[in-house]
Design a protein around this motif. Structure first.
Motif, PDB file in Angstrom:
ATOM      1  N   SER A 160       0.866  -1.172   0.000  1.00 49.76           N
ATOM      2  CA  SER A 160       0.000   0.000   0.000  1.00 49.76           C
ATOM      3  C   SER A 160       0.901   1.219   0.000  1.00 49.76           C
ATOM      4  O   SER A 160       1.578   1.523   0.967  1.00 49.76           O
ATOM      5  CB  SER A 160      -0.943   0.001   1.200  1.00 49.76           C
ATOM      6  OG  SER A 160      -0.205  -0.060   2.392  1.00 49.76           O
ATOM      7  N   ALA A 161       0.936   1.891  -1.134  1.00 48.97           N
ATOM      8  CA  ALA A 161       1.784   3.057  -1.302  1.00 48.97           C
ATOM      9  C   ALA A 161       1.115   4.267  -0.683  1.00 48.97           C
ATOM     10  O   ALA A 161      -0.093   4.299  -0.466  1.00 48.97           O
ATOM     11  CB  ALA A 161       2.030   3.297  -2.783  1.00 48.97           C
ATOM     12  N   ALA A 162       1.909   5.259  -0.399  1.00 49.39           N
ATOM     13  CA  ALA A 162       1.363   6.510   0.112  1.00 49.39           C
ATOM     14  C   ALA A 162       0.417   7.075  -0.939  1.00 49.39           C
ATOM     15  O   ALA A 162       0.624   6.919  -2.142  1.00 49.39           O
ATOM     16  CB  ALA A 162       2.492   7.483   0.398  1.00 49.39           C
ATOM     17  N   THR A 163      -0.618   7.746  -0.492  1.00 53.05           N
ATOM     18  CA  THR A 163      -1.599   8.294  -1.410  1.00 53.05           C
ATOM     19  C   THR A 163      -0.930   9.323  -2.314  1.00 53.05           C
ATOM     20  O   THR A 163      -0.308  10.262  -1.846  1.00 53.05           O
ATOM     21  CB  THR A 163      -2.760   8.952  -0.627  1.00 53.05           C
ATOM     22  OG1 THR A 163      -3.280   7.986   0.274  1.00 53.05           O
ATOM     23  CG2 THR A 163      -3.836   9.441  -1.555  1.00 53.05           C
ATOM     24  N   SER A 164      -1.043   9.106  -3.609  1.00 50.36           N
ATOM     25  CA  SER A 164      -0.487  10.028  -4.589  1.00 50.36           C
ATOM     26  C   SER A 164      -1.356   9.976  -5.830  1.00 50.36           C
ATOM     27  O   SER A 164      -2.274   9.171  -5.933  1.00 50.36           O
ATOM     28  CB  SER A 164       0.961   9.666  -4.922  1.00 50.36           C
ATOM     29  OG  SER A 164       1.000   8.405  -5.545  1.00 50.36           O
ATOM     30  N   ALA A 165      -1.038  10.827  -6.778  1.00 54.60           N
ATOM     31  CA  ALA A 165      -1.837  10.880  -7.999  1.00 54.60           C
ATOM     32  C   ALA A 165      -1.822   9.536  -8.721  1.00 54.60           C
ATOM     33  O   ALA A 165      -2.847   9.043  -9.124  1.00 54.60           O
ATOM     34  CB  ALA A 165      -1.319  11.977  -8.908  1.00 54.60           C
ATOM     35  N   GLU A 166      -0.648   8.954  -8.877  1.00 55.15           N
ATOM     36  CA  GLU A 166      -0.535   7.654  -9.539  1.00 55.15           C
ATOM     37  C   GLU A 166       0.387   6.761  -8.729  1.00 55.15           C
ATOM     38  O   GLU A 166       1.533   7.115  -8.471  1.00 55.15           O
ATOM     39  CB  GLU A 166       0.035   7.820 -10.950  1.00 55.15           C
ATOM     40  CG  GLU A 166      -0.922   8.475 -11.908  1.00 55.15           C
ATOM     41  CD  GLU A 166      -0.374   8.506 -13.321  1.00 55.15           C
ATOM     42  OE1 GLU A 166       0.362   7.567 -13.697  1.00 55.15           O
ATOM     43  OE2 GLU A 166      -0.676   9.457 -14.036  1.00 55.15           O
ATOM     44  N   PRO A 167      -0.105   5.590  -8.307  1.00 55.19           N
ATOM     45  CA  PRO A 167       0.770   4.685  -7.568  1.00 55.19           C
ATOM     46  C   PRO A 167       1.859   4.140  -8.496  1.00 55.19           C
ATOM     47  O   PRO A 167       1.670   4.066  -9.700  1.00 55.19           O
ATOM     48  CB  PRO A 167      -0.165   3.570  -7.097  1.00 55.19           C
ATOM     49  CG  PRO A 167      -1.334   3.643  -8.003  1.00 55.19           C
ATOM     50  CD  PRO A 167      -1.436   5.061  -8.481  1.00 55.19           C
ATOM     51  N   PRO A 168       3.009   3.761  -7.938  1.00 59.24           N
ATOM     52  CA  PRO A 168       4.074   3.232  -8.789  1.00 59.24           C
ATOM     53  C   PRO A 168       3.660   1.907  -9.428  1.00 59.24           C
ATOM     54  O   PRO A 168       2.888   1.147  -8.859  1.00 59.24           O
ATOM     55  CB  PRO A 168       5.244   3.030  -7.814  1.00 59.24           C
ATOM     56  CG  PRO A 168       4.622   2.954  -6.472  1.00 59.24           C
ATOM     57  CD  PRO A 168       3.360   3.761  -6.533  1.00 59.24           C
ATOM     58  N   THR A 169       4.174   1.686 -10.617  1.00 54.24           N
ATOM     59  CA  THR A 169       3.883   0.437 -11.323  1.00 54.24           C
ATOM     60  C   THR A 169       5.166  -0.236 -11.795  1.00 54.24           C
ATOM     61  O   THR A 169       5.113  -1.159 -12.587  1.00 54.24           O
ATOM     62  CB  THR A 169       2.967   0.682 -12.542  1.00 54.24           C
ATOM     63  OG1 THR A 169       3.618   1.582 -13.432  1.00 54.24           O
ATOM     64  CG2 THR A 169       1.618   1.231 -12.127  1.00 54.24           C
ATOM     65  N   ASP A 170       6.318   0.226 -11.305  1.00 51.90           N
ATOM     66  CA  ASP A 170       7.571  -0.392 -11.720  1.00 51.90           C
ATOM     67  C   ASP A 170       7.819  -1.658 -10.909  1.00 51.90           C
ATOM     68  O   ASP A 170       7.042  -2.024 -10.031  1.00 51.90           O
ATOM     69  CB  ASP A 170       8.735   0.588 -11.617  1.00 51.90           C
ATOM     70  CG  ASP A 170       9.020   1.032 -10.189  1.00 51.90           C
ATOM     71  OD1 ASP A 170       8.212   0.744  -9.282  1.00 51.90           O
ATOM     72  OD2 ASP A 170      10.062   1.680  -9.981  1.00 51.90           O
TER      73      ASP A 170
END
Length: 167
Positions: free
Chosen positions: A24-34
């Motif tokens: 669960s990534a920090a809330t941001s515009a787009e979560p990382p997908t790498d």
């Protein structure tokens, strides 16, 4: 394209059984997908080898690849025009669709090149996946085959999954 979407939808249903992503990534515009989103080190290493294979054989840049992590595995999708495979590796299928645990499934492979080229490259890629499974201790390889060629050949209503033990 409908066949691809239907097959991806079916594979996603496998993950929906354990619906929460493992990270669960920090809330941001787009979560990382790498590749950094893949939490299982064995699966991450397998995907890194796949990245290398695609870069060396087709010039696929890492920006054309995306990953998603799940509690029971991870998925890999390529948006490259030349050769774009999609793959899922399950560490735990929980017996869903009679799939064993520790299985990799080829969801799709597309290309802007002609069908004969794609078939030849897909054959090479499947041999690579066999080696990948053995190297990273992924015991099974699954491919879905559609029997639905009734009205439109690109429409897949159901697929039989064939699972091969790699070692």
């Amino acid at each position: 394209m409908t066949a691809l979407n239907n097959l991806i939808s079916r594979v996603k249903n496998i993950f929906d059984r354990k619906a929460t992503p493992a990270t669960s990534a920090a809330t941001s515009a787009e979560p990382p997908t790498d590749i950094s989103v893949v939490s299982d080190p064995r699966i991450s290493a397998a995907f890194a080898d796949m990245e290398k294979y695609l870069a060396e054989n087709y010039g696929t840049p890492p920006d054309n690849l995306s990953y998603q992590d799940y509690a029971n595995g991870a998925s890999f999708f390529s948006k490259d025009a030349v050769f774009a495979p999609s793959l899922v590796i399950l560490s735990d299928s929980d017996g869903l669709y009679n799939l064993p645990d520790n299985v990799m499934m080829l969801i799709s492979a597309t290309s802007i090149k002609d069908e004969n080229w794609l078939i030849e490259e897909l054959g090479k890629f499947i041999l690579f996946l066999k080696e990948l499974g053995t190297t990273h201790h992924i015991q099974h390889f699954a491919i879905g085959f559609s029997k639905d060629k009734l009205g439109h050949p690109a429409t897949v209503q159901t697929a039989d999954v064939t699972c091969i033990r790699l070692y």
